[in-house]
Design an enzyme around this catalytic site. Structure first.
Site, PDB file in Angstrom:
ATOM      1  CE1 TYR A   1     -65.349   6.995 -76.506  1.00 32.07           C
ATOM      2  CE2 TYR A   1     -66.870   5.116 -76.058  1.00 32.07           C
ATOM      3  CZ  TYR A   1     -66.237   5.984 -76.825  1.00 32.07           C
ATOM      4  OH  TYR A   1     -66.202   5.811 -78.180  1.00 32.07           O
TER       5      TYR A   1
ATOM      6  CE  LYS B   1     -69.085  -1.235 -70.005  1.00 32.91           C
ATOM      7  NZ  LYS B   1     -69.529  -2.670 -70.341  1.00 32.91           N
TER       8      LYS B   1
HETATM    9  C1  HXC Z   1     -82.880   8.491 -68.472  1.00 34.48           C
HETATM   10  C2  HXC Z   1     -83.389   6.363 -67.953  1.00 34.48           C
HETATM   11  C3  HXC Z   1     -83.213   6.015 -69.599  1.00 34.48           C
HETATM   12  C4  HXC Z   1     -82.934   7.158 -70.315  1.00 34.48           C
HETATM   13  C5  HXC Z   1     -84.036   4.321 -68.448  1.00 34.48           C
HETATM   14  N1  HXC Z   1     -83.716   5.294 -67.466  1.00 34.48           N
HETATM   15  N2  HXC Z   1     -83.587   4.750 -69.472  1.00 34.48           N
HETATM   16  N3  HXC Z   1     -83.072   7.664 -67.777  1.00 34.48           N
HETATM   17  N4  HXC Z   1     -82.634   8.265 -69.812  1.00 34.48           N
HETATM   18  N5  HXC Z   1     -82.780   6.679 -71.741  1.00 34.48           N
HETATM   19  C6  HXC Z   1     -84.107   5.067 -66.010  1.00 34.48           C
HETATM   20  C7  HXC Z   1     -85.434   4.573 -66.026  1.00 34.48           C
HETATM   21  O1  HXC Z   1     -86.294   5.648 -65.945  1.00 34.48           O
HETATM   22  C8  HXC Z   1     -85.408   4.393 -64.324  1.00 34.48           C
HETATM   23  O2  HXC Z   1     -85.335   5.261 -63.532  1.00 34.48           O
HETATM   24  C9  HXC Z   1     -84.177   3.232 -64.357  1.00 34.48           C
HETATM   25  O3  HXC Z   1     -83.446   4.083 -65.521  1.00 34.48           O
HETATM   26  C10 HXC Z   1     -84.287   1.858 -64.887  1.00 34.48           C
HETATM   27  O4  HXC Z   1     -85.009   1.909 -66.031  1.00 34.48           O
HETATM   28  P1  HXC Z   1     -85.840   0.531 -66.365  1.00 34.48           P
HETATM   29  O5  HXC Z   1     -86.166   0.649 -67.681  1.00 34.48           O
HETATM   30  O6  HXC Z   1     -86.733   0.189 -65.133  1.00 34.48           O
HETATM   31  O7  HXC Z   1     -84.677  -0.484 -66.170  1.00 34.48           O
HETATM   32  P2  HXC Z   1     -84.476  -2.140 -66.854  1.00 34.48           P
HETATM   33  O8  HXC Z   1     -85.828  -2.723 -67.426  1.00 34.48           O
HETATM   34  O9  HXC Z   1     -83.766  -2.834 -65.833  1.00 34.48           O
HETATM   35  O10 HXC Z   1     -83.174  -1.927 -68.131  1.00 34.48           O
HETATM   36  C11 HXC Z   1     -82.168  -1.346 -67.904  1.00 34.48           C
HETATM   37  C12 HXC Z   1     -81.817  -0.327 -69.004  1.00 34.48           C
HETATM   38  C13 HXC Z   1     -82.156  -0.686 -70.559  1.00 34.48           C
HETATM   39  C14 HXC Z   1     -80.441  -0.296 -68.818  1.00 34.48           C
HETATM   40  C15 HXC Z   1     -82.693   0.905 -68.577  1.00 34.48           C
HETATM   41  O11 HXC Z   1     -81.963   0.163 -71.385  1.00 34.48           O
HETATM   42  C16 HXC Z   1     -81.654  -2.223 -70.945  1.00 34.48           C
HETATM   43  O12 HXC Z   1     -82.084  -3.118 -70.614  1.00 34.48           O
HETATM   44  N6  HXC Z   1     -80.437  -2.132 -71.764  1.00 34.48           N
HETATM   45  C17 HXC Z   1     -79.750  -3.238 -72.288  1.00 34.48           C
HETATM   46  C18 HXC Z   1     -79.272  -2.941 -73.583  1.00 34.48           C
HETATM   47  C19 HXC Z   1     -78.245  -1.878 -73.735  1.00 34.48           C
HETATM   48  O13 HXC Z   1     -78.274  -0.827 -73.022  1.00 34.48           O
HETATM   49  N7  HXC Z   1     -77.442  -2.026 -74.596  1.00 34.48           N
HETATM   50  C20 HXC Z   1     -76.509  -1.007 -74.797  1.00 34.48           C
HETATM   51  C21 HXC Z   1     -75.197  -1.435 -74.150  1.00 34.48           C
HETATM   52  S1  HXC Z   1     -73.922  -0.400 -75.018  1.00 34.48           S
HETATM   53  P3  HXC Z   1     -86.575   5.730 -62.558  1.00 34.48           P
HETATM   54  O14 HXC Z   1     -85.994   6.767 -61.546  1.00 34.48           O
HETATM   55  O15 HXC Z   1     -87.592   6.328 -63.349  1.00 34.48           O
HETATM   56  O16 HXC Z   1     -87.094   4.487 -61.897  1.00 34.48           O
HETATM   57  C22 HXC Z   1     -72.690   0.007 -73.911  1.00 34.48           C
HETATM   58  C23 HXC Z   1     -71.513   0.819 -74.190  1.00 34.48           C
HETATM   59  C24 HXC Z   1     -71.676   1.706 -75.403  1.00 34.48           C
HETATM   60  O17 HXC Z   1     -72.830  -0.450 -72.665  1.00 34.48           O
HETATM   61  C25 HXC Z   1     -70.588   2.134 -76.149  1.00 34.48           C
HETATM   62  C26 HXC Z   1     -70.715   2.931 -77.280  1.00 34.48           C
HETATM   63  C27 HXC Z   1     -69.673   3.483 -78.024  1.00 34.48           C
HETATM   64  P1  NAP Z   2     -76.195  -4.930 -76.723  1.00 30.94           P
HETATM   65  O1  NAP Z   2     -76.310  -5.740 -77.947  1.00 30.94           O
HETATM   66  O2  NAP Z   2     -77.124  -4.080 -75.946  1.00 30.94           O
HETATM   67  O3  NAP Z   2     -75.679  -6.002 -75.820  1.00 30.94           O
HETATM   68  C1  NAP Z   2     -75.929  -6.091 -74.378  1.00 30.94           C
HETATM   69  C2  NAP Z   2     -76.305  -7.241 -73.979  1.00 30.94           C
HETATM   70  O4  NAP Z   2     -76.542  -7.523 -72.609  1.00 30.94           O
HETATM   71  C3  NAP Z   2     -77.696  -7.893 -74.531  1.00 30.94           C
HETATM   72  O5  NAP Z   2     -77.696  -9.114 -75.189  1.00 30.94           O
HETATM   73  C4  NAP Z   2     -78.716  -7.895 -73.401  1.00 30.94           C
HETATM   74  O6  NAP Z   2     -79.560  -8.968 -73.635  1.00 30.94           O
HETATM   75  C5  NAP Z   2     -77.749  -8.198 -72.293  1.00 30.94           C
HETATM   76  N1  NAP Z   2     -78.126  -7.631 -70.861  1.00 30.94           N
HETATM   77  C6  NAP Z   2     -78.555  -6.444 -70.403  1.00 30.94           C
HETATM   78  N2  NAP Z   2     -78.997  -6.462 -69.419  1.00 30.94           N
HETATM   79  C7  NAP Z   2     -78.737  -7.644 -68.823  1.00 30.94           C
HETATM   80  C8  NAP Z   2     -78.937  -8.422 -67.598  1.00 30.94           C
HETATM   81  N3  NAP Z   2     -79.400  -7.450 -66.490  1.00 30.94           N
HETATM   82  N4  NAP Z   2     -78.833  -9.631 -67.320  1.00 30.94           N
HETATM   83  C9  NAP Z   2     -78.409 -10.240 -68.418  1.00 30.94           C
HETATM   84  N5  NAP Z   2     -78.070  -9.732 -69.632  1.00 30.94           N
HETATM   85  C10 NAP Z   2     -78.294  -8.447 -69.792  1.00 30.94           C
HETATM   86  O7  NAP Z   2     -74.935  -4.014 -76.841  1.00 30.94           O
HETATM   87  P2  NAP Z   2     -73.602  -4.085 -77.508  1.00 30.94           P
HETATM   88  O8  NAP Z   2     -73.212  -2.710 -77.969  1.00 30.94           O
HETATM   89  O9  NAP Z   2     -73.341  -5.161 -78.217  1.00 30.94           O
HETATM   90  O10 NAP Z   2     -72.521  -3.872 -76.155  1.00 30.94           O
HETATM   91  C11 NAP Z   2     -71.939  -5.306 -75.827  1.00 30.94           C
HETATM   92  C12 NAP Z   2     -70.901  -4.888 -74.922  1.00 30.94           C
HETATM   93  O11 NAP Z   2     -69.782  -4.183 -75.380  1.00 30.94           O
HETATM   94  C13 NAP Z   2     -71.283  -4.121 -73.608  1.00 30.94           C
HETATM   95  O12 NAP Z   2     -70.504  -4.640 -72.555  1.00 30.94           O
HETATM   96  C14 NAP Z   2     -70.796  -2.694 -73.944  1.00 30.94           C
HETATM   97  O13 NAP Z   2     -70.781  -1.941 -72.946  1.00 30.94           O
HETATM   98  C15 NAP Z   2     -69.489  -2.991 -74.668  1.00 30.94           C
HETATM   99  N6  NAP Z   2     -69.152  -1.962 -75.402  1.00 30.94           N
HETATM  100  C16 NAP Z   2     -69.705  -1.575 -76.660  1.00 30.94           C
HETATM  101  C17 NAP Z   2     -69.380  -0.734 -77.536  1.00 30.94           C
HETATM  102  C18 NAP Z   2     -70.043  -0.416 -79.033  1.00 30.94           C
HETATM  103  O14 NAP Z   2     -69.640   0.359 -79.679  1.00 30.94           O
HETATM  104  N7  NAP Z   2     -71.412  -0.979 -79.236  1.00 30.94           N
HETATM  105  C19 NAP Z   2     -68.300   0.089 -77.268  1.00 30.94           C
HETATM  106  C20 NAP Z   2     -67.567   0.039 -76.319  1.00 30.94           C
HETATM  107  C21 NAP Z   2     -68.059  -1.194 -75.326  1.00 30.94           C
HETATM  108  P3  NAP Z   2     -81.087  -8.918 -73.025  1.00 30.94           P
HETATM  109  O15 NAP Z   2     -81.753  -7.622 -73.052  1.00 30.94           O
HETATM  110  O16 NAP Z   2     -81.841  -9.930 -73.726  1.00 30.94           O
HETATM  111  O17 NAP Z   2     -81.103  -9.387 -71.436  1.00 30.94           O
END
Ligand code: HXC
Ligand code: NAP
Length: 270
Positions: A155, A170
């Site tokens: 993507y 990315k």
């Molecule tokens: C809009 C959002 C939001 C949402 C957070 N924010 N979630 N804005 N919609 N759903 C905003 C908040 O309001 C804040 O802005 C800012 O983002 C930071 O949010 P925090 O909660 O303070 O950040 P933090 O605690 O550092 O957490 C980071 C995070 C959280 C990314 C927001 O979701 C997280 O920890 N994610 C880790 C796991 C994850 O995302 N896994 C999926 C990876 S999948 P303001 O302005 O209010 O301060 C991936 C690819 C998927 O990467 C591919 C699929 C096919």
């Molecule tokens: P996930 O389980 O949420 O994995 C994300 C991991 O990153 C969690 O273990 C989280 O652990 C860690 N993480 C997040 N913020 C961090 C930080 N600031 N410091 C250290 N660790 C942090 O999601 P997933 O779907 O398996 O995704 C894994 C990877 O695959 C990502 O790079 C994603 O972009 C990629 N990807 C996923 C898909 C899909 O279909 N799922 C498709 C394309 C690409 P903590 O929250 O404990 O820190």
């Protein structure tokens, strides 16, 4: 590691190596940690939540993997450096870095706050730089040729409506890997990416496709007709860090069932 992977890879091929997997306690990262461990690597998993790491390490240890969990926030270079150094101290070196940690959420770009943008770019892109930078002195000394694999997604170049910061981050990671592929290959490190498509039973797919009620639409755009499996991404990483891939450098291994060739729809299309 599932049977399909075990039938392709010799179980000892990563014996004597050490791997550092960010976000290795959950989802795709945990699948990568399990597979690299099953192939013989010592595995360090690093992320923010201690309880997640403890549970994952227990499961890895039970499977016979020498595992270490370290709390670390990839956005903080000092935290990353401490984690890498602790891993090297425990296992005596570092051969493999997998940049898997990421943050993502679905949000129309016009509604995104500057901090929302910054947060995702900071975790994905800056986090990847921090890990590469902290791992460099150790990877460059690897007798196996140091490996960096960064998890991106197609993507990044196909467009990702509703996930602008993740797409941009990315794409930035892809560019960084290409630069390092040239800059660090003479220094004994090769760098590649793996680009998964939608993977079943993961946080990413839940947030981006299921919670937004778009899973069926996404599935319809995968030519092979199913979401991928975590083990299929782990297998791609295992190949890139194996002795078989020592001449593969600066490439993107897309593991998406052909999803990249189907246009990403407008956000209002179902
Ligand atoms: C809009 C959002 C939001 C949402 C957070 N924010 N979630 N804005 N919609 N759903 C905003 C908040 O309001 C804040 O802005 C800012 O983002 C930071 O949010 P925090 O909660 O303070 O950040 P933090 O605690 O550092 O957490 C980071 C995070 C959280 C990314 C927001 O979701 C997280 O920890 N994610 C880790 C796991 C994850 O995302 N896994 C999926 C990876 S999948 P303001 O302005 O209010 O301060 C991936 C690819 C998927 O990467 C591919 C699929 C096919
Ligand atoms: P996930 O389980 O949420 O994995 C994300 C991991 O990153 C969690 O273990 C989280 O652990 C860690 N993480 C997040 N913020 C961090 C930080 N600031 N410091 C250290 N660790 C942090 O999601 P997933 O779907 O398996 O995704 C894994 C990877 O695959 C990502 O790079 C994603 O972009 C990629 N990807 C996923 C898909 C899909 O279909 N799922 C498709 C394309 C690409 P903590 O929250 O404990 O820190």
């Amino acid at each position: 590691m599932n049977e399909k992977n075990a039938s392709i890879f010799g179980l000892g091929i990563l014996e004597g190596t050490s791997a550092f997997v960010t976000g290795g306690g959950t989802g795709i990262g945990f699948g990568i940690a399990k597979t690299l461990g099953a192939l013989g690597a010592n595995v360090t998993i690093a992320s923010r939540r201690q309880e997640v790491l403890d549970k994952a390490c227990a499961e890895l240890s039970e499977a016979g993997v020498r595992a270490l969990g370290i709390v670390c926030d990839v956005r903080d270079h000092g935290s990353v450096k401490r984690a890498v150094d602790q891993s090297v101290e425990k296992f005596g070196g570092l051969d493999i870095l997998v940049n898997n940690a990421a943050g993502n959420f679905a949000c129309p770009t016009e509604d995104l706050s500057p901090n929302g943008w910054r947060t995702v770019v900071d975790i994905d892109l800056n986090g990847t730089f921090n890990c590469c930078h902290a791992a460099f002195p150790h990877l460059s000394k690897s007798p196996h040729v140091g490996r960096i694999v960064s998890i991106i997604t197609a993507y990044a170049w196909g467009g990702w409506p509703g996930c602008a910061p993740a797409a941009a981050a990315k794409a930035g990671i892809q560019s960084l890997m290409r630069t390092l592929a040239i800059e660090w290959a003479p220094k004994n490190i090769i760098s590649n990416t793996v680009a998964p498509g939608p993977i079943a039973d993961t946080e990413g797919t839940k947030r981006i496709h299921e919670d937004t009620d778009r899973a069926a639409a996404e599935l319809a755009r995968v030519p092979v007709g199913r979401f991928g499996e975590v083990e299929e991404i782990a297998a791609a990483v295992a190949y890139l860090v194996s002795p078989a891939a020592r001449y593969v450098n600066g490439t993107d291994l897309v593991v998406d069932g052909g999803r990249q060739f189907k246009a990403t729809p407008r956000p209002d299309a179902k």
